[in-house]
Scaffold this motif. Sequence first.
Motif: not given
Lengths: 371, 371, 371, 371
Positions: C185, C188-189, C201-202, C205, C254-257, C313-315
């Motif tokens: 997953m 986007i960067s 992407i908003m 997926i 996925v919509p993760v930065i 978790q990514p964030r």
Amino acid sequence: MQPLDERQIQVGVLGATGTVGQRFIVLLAEHPFFVIRALGASARSAGKTYAKAVNWKQTSPIPTIVRDTIVNECTPDQFAECSVIFSGLDADAAGDIEKAFRDADHAVFSNAKNYRRDPLVPLIVPLANPGHLNMVHQQRSLHSPPLQKGFIVTNANCSTTAYVVPLAALEKSFGPIESCIVTTMQAISGGGYPGVPSLDIMDNIIPYISGEEEKIEWETLKILGGITEADDGTKTFDMHAKNPLRISASCNRVPVIDGHTECVSVRFKRRPPPSPQQVREAMAAYTPDIQAVGCPSAPRHAIFVHEEVDRPQPRLDRYYQNGAGVSVGRVRQCAVLDVKFVVLANNVSIGAATSSILNAELAVMKGYVNY
Amino acid sequence: MQPLDERQIQVGVLGATGTVGQRFIVLLAEHPFFVIRALGASARSAGKTYAKAVNWKQTSPIPTIVRDTIVNECTPDQFAECSVIFSGLDADAAGDIEKAFRDADHAVFSNAKNYRRDPLVPLIVPLANPGHLNMVHQQRSLHSPPLQKGFIVTNANCSTTAYVVPLAALEKSFGPIESCIVTTMQAISGGGYPGVPSLDIMDNIIPYISGEEEKIEWETLKILGGITEADDGTKTFDMHAKNPLRISASCNRVPVIDGHTECVSVRFKRRPPPSPQQVREAMAAYTPDIQAVGCPSAPRHAIFVHEEVDRPQPRLDRYYQNGAGVSVGRVRQCAVLDVKFVVLANNVSIGAATSSILNAELAVMKGYVNY
Amino acid sequence: MQPLDERQIQVGVLGATGTVGQRFIVLLAEHPFFVIRALGASARSAGKTYAKAVNWKQTSPIPTIVRDTIVNECTPDQFAECSVIFSGLDADAAGDIEKAFRDADHAVFSNAKNYRRDPLVPLIVPLANPGHLNMVHQQRSLHSPPLQKGFIVTNANCSTTAYVVPLAALEKSFGPIESCIVTTMQAISGGGYPGVPSLDIMDNIIPYISGEEEKIEWETLKILGGITEADDGTKTFDMHAKNPLRISASCNRVPVIDGHTECVSVRFKRRPPPSPQQVREAMAAYTPDIQAVGCPSAPRHAIFVHEEVDRPQPRLDRYYQNGAGVSVGRVRQCAVLDVKFVVLANNVSIGAATSSILNAELAVMKGYVNY
Amino acid sequence: MQPLDERQIQVGVLGATGTVGQRFIVLLAEHPFFVIRALGASARSAGKTYAKAVNWKQTSPIPTIVRDTIVNECTPDQFAECSVIFSGLDADAAGDIEKAFRDADHAVFSNAKNYRRDPLVPLIVPLANPGHLNMVHQQRSLHSPPLQKGFIVTNANCSTTAYVVPLAALEKSFGPIESCIVTTMQAISGGGYPGVPSLDIMDNIIPYISGEEEKIEWETLKILGGITEADDGTKTFDMHAKNPLRISASCNRVPVIDGHTECVSVRFKRRPPPSPQQVREAMAAYTPDIQAVGCPSAPRHAIFVHEEVDRPQPRLDRYYQNGAGVSVGRVRQCAVLDVKFVVLANNVSIGAATSSILNAELAVMKGYVNY
């Protein structure tokens, strides 16, 4: 291509593969009397079937009736049978192409900005100023040579469209508005495709949209202003000159897919000004001509006035009435001007393709376009 | 707990497991002279180590110095050694608890709303009105019995904090502001945890935050107003009464994690008003006392003025100066009032914990709290 | 440009205005011994100051030391004083340019894909296979003419980098892995700038990233495989041939930065396989050479093993150790293969620029680059 | 309440104000033969009109026919005229209430998990195992006292529903599946309302959903397994025992509003296994009984097989066929098992309310419920 009956009108769509063009096609595929006859796009797409040419981004499948239609270049000879032309062209292409179609005596309904400031071209928000359509006579007659059937009608920028509808309702009930401050929170779909990079807008606000504030501030004057007639019969858009109207817009891009939300404060000329309750009632009762003459795409409520304290919201309200009306909420006093409220409009529906279609329906109803 | 040297001040954090409390801990763990001595939370957390009690949501790990600290209930006897108390309590608990700590002669720096409207409690945005701190003398002397060391100082609501800093800069340079319209786009972290459900805010705007507009409109008057002194020496917050100030706020929740963005239009009393360029220069040059007296958490730029046309943006600018300053951009003329601009502030830093810490630093520097 | 001391090494950055290039600059601006000496970008940027040429997208300001540096074109004569070249070039430019720099006897550390499959170029994930660096001798000697100092070292694709670190740890402790299914997953960067349009992407997926699955499946074999030496001393990457390894990857955007999250299931050759607890311990204890030789950018924990049931978790975890390590969690039995777990890596740090820098640090420590 | 004709069946909705309940109401308001007769919710809502009781979160307005319906508590005597009961109750309430309705001889179609593991209750994914409905006879007859009309049928967890449909299609065409690894990316609406806090999921992935992996791994066996009959006629769900099936699930919450996307790898018992092309064809041709018997809510395509390389995508494909089918794409070889693909299902439609309604339609068609 489906068979025609006598109450049907053949139409063409320019910029058919773009964002607005796709929306035109979704709406026209189910239209009671417009029938898609031809599709135009750039040379890169021409010659392919629509299904092959388009990068389809709608949530419903490509309508069957256009899947296998061969896309043309945007030249009038390919659209001879189309009485009505809908243009979803980008601004860099729209200028020359729309002019060529008008010169070829087509009725062009454009979503592009190129002719909005033309002194002979009506800039029509169908829920606000449908009466401006009659400038078409002068547009034809001053053309060289004069046109029989051709003209261009534009609709407004999506962010203008949203808030100008309640302003029109308020001026109709309470007379001139003197000043207005509007702050917009605009959806990413307003930027077209590919438009805003996700890295720029996820978890972010961009407090600037190039040219947008100027469009709102200028277009509003043309739309809400009247038409003055000189002694020789020449008509001019008066830009609200008799009662000068000052508009200040601040435009923001927000991470919302569809639906522009706008916070609006207005000051009326009339003293004392109407109360919030009077404003609410005037908006809810507002009935533009577009409804009166029976345009099939007109919403039942031009302005739906929400009572809930936290509405309208783009995700919940943008699909109401298939996006053809606007939603207003939070009508309350403004401590600086008179009254403030929130307005929401679906920028890809009433803010774009739906307005062009409503303008074309109106032109049919008023006899500017023949079956 | 680390050893103290003589220049250190022991502090306690109330509401230590909450969103603001976690932020206090991150900031205080690296503070040059405040040292965390005690943590307070609800009965449910009391008796556990902090690491067990907290649902840690920061992007850095729990600071080592508090991992194994036993969390107390929020009663003053557990905090006897703490000269300074930082409160990140929710409003439903803050009223009684903060009062109890003041009565026990603690200096309380609160992020809660409960005492913001108290006529003896300074409501201090450290980058705007640090001078209000001197109301503490009267707060102590009118207490029954009079207090030696105790007092409460509150900081403002996060959305007020953001825009009141440039307003303070403008009044300092150009005299009274007469009216102001502000539209906010507020981050979800402003609503605490769990706060806004994701189903309500993803791909959406909520154009309403309960009580927020009233807070902005009222708090601004207290912060930007002066203190008047009666013949008997009694001091009163004058709520900007000599030059009435009208504020109109529209508050929106947007899908941004941290950072409140606000579009502001202001009208000055002075005619002609300052130009946008004068406004830019005044903001960039603005130096609140908090910088002059050497508070270690003060930002180098109280207001960072962006030249780029599309800034400030929350995702790119909220971490600048560790979130302790505010960012302004797009200073330009307003066609209705005089000047408009965009301001961004990190709501969890300068909009919350950082302001409480700056206020406490100021109190130390000014001698209201002793080592 | 800051003054050099004798322990400093001058470096150049190619593709300096791009996403990876910006990240190189942020990291190198604070590096203990690498000093930025020259910046390279496309002809469009050459001749401008870096501040003018770049569309800066980092959350910290442009480092002062490069703001006014004049950007060059990517030709070796402009980089004569740079012992080390970091390349953040796009694949369409990297092939020729990196070769030109190697031929000019520069040590090139590339983030591009062009030379990853070259049989003489090490493909090094610094936390996994730093030992492959010794292929540099053969790369130099087989060059015509042989090179004294020049070579190319590449790092892996960001999605490969993430999961290959725990795989390397597992093979070190438990011997060969036989098969592995990985579902990614990806942030986007990872797609660069402008990269993925927000409309794509908003709230969405995209279950496909062009070429990504092939990269993972191939690169893993080169990285985890050994180097075999023929009788004549010729070395070859063995692609894990002695113990064939089957990899099946499914890649999703996925919509993760920032931060790639990957679900991994593995089957070991060893029967019975290690238990989840043994796997956890082996990962936590894993110490790649990069740590042992004292590379300053190496993370303290190559693999941080989370105990909480819902991490990484990514964030929350992507910034840990400045993004230089990887995080693993949810180690548990797999009902189909042997063990499954979740791995997270910061794709713009260890997944890109940080890996190049670590590889360069290793080359310095091992004597492949001289002060 | 609208008037009934003889082909209509009166239904009640339990948990009518919740997320699933709202979806039931949207779907039933336009149903050809089910007519909403009564609404049940908690004591807090009972006695209010539905419009007052509900926090409506759908994108279409509250259907007129229920706006003013008075909400009842969930007791059978309030639902005497309802032949069919749809339950959108939460698990903590569903156990007792659904049992009470069955005991009162109602046909209950439940979306809750409480009875899914009951050895007499069919767990039916209507596009996968409609044949399990015949267990209802035994459920009635073993009840004490035996039931005439009452029974409970449950549908599956939303994440199970998605991938079990293509698995059922594959087993129908190619015989038993031996093992399957599935990684899910699940929408926030799967967590109900308020569900996942926005601070936890924006710009983030949560690689864990409590109980979800166990549900998928267990429910799949019951759904894909058969029913065995002992010598005395007693029927038992065989849990796929004759051909043991190993399932390994990894569940992730992602920032998508609606639509679960799942990456699936399967290994067949049959050697050689079917090719990707055979798999595609088998899925596209798959026709469950629910279509054959003419259930009005059945999708035209049980499985829509995408040819585009980057589909299905939740935002583009979740509304297709009103969310009643599933979408599959990227069917290709798996280097570890046999074949892998991506499946998407609208978790609030086929993954929840639509499945209950389809099960009820099937029960009507098969004569288990009478007009």
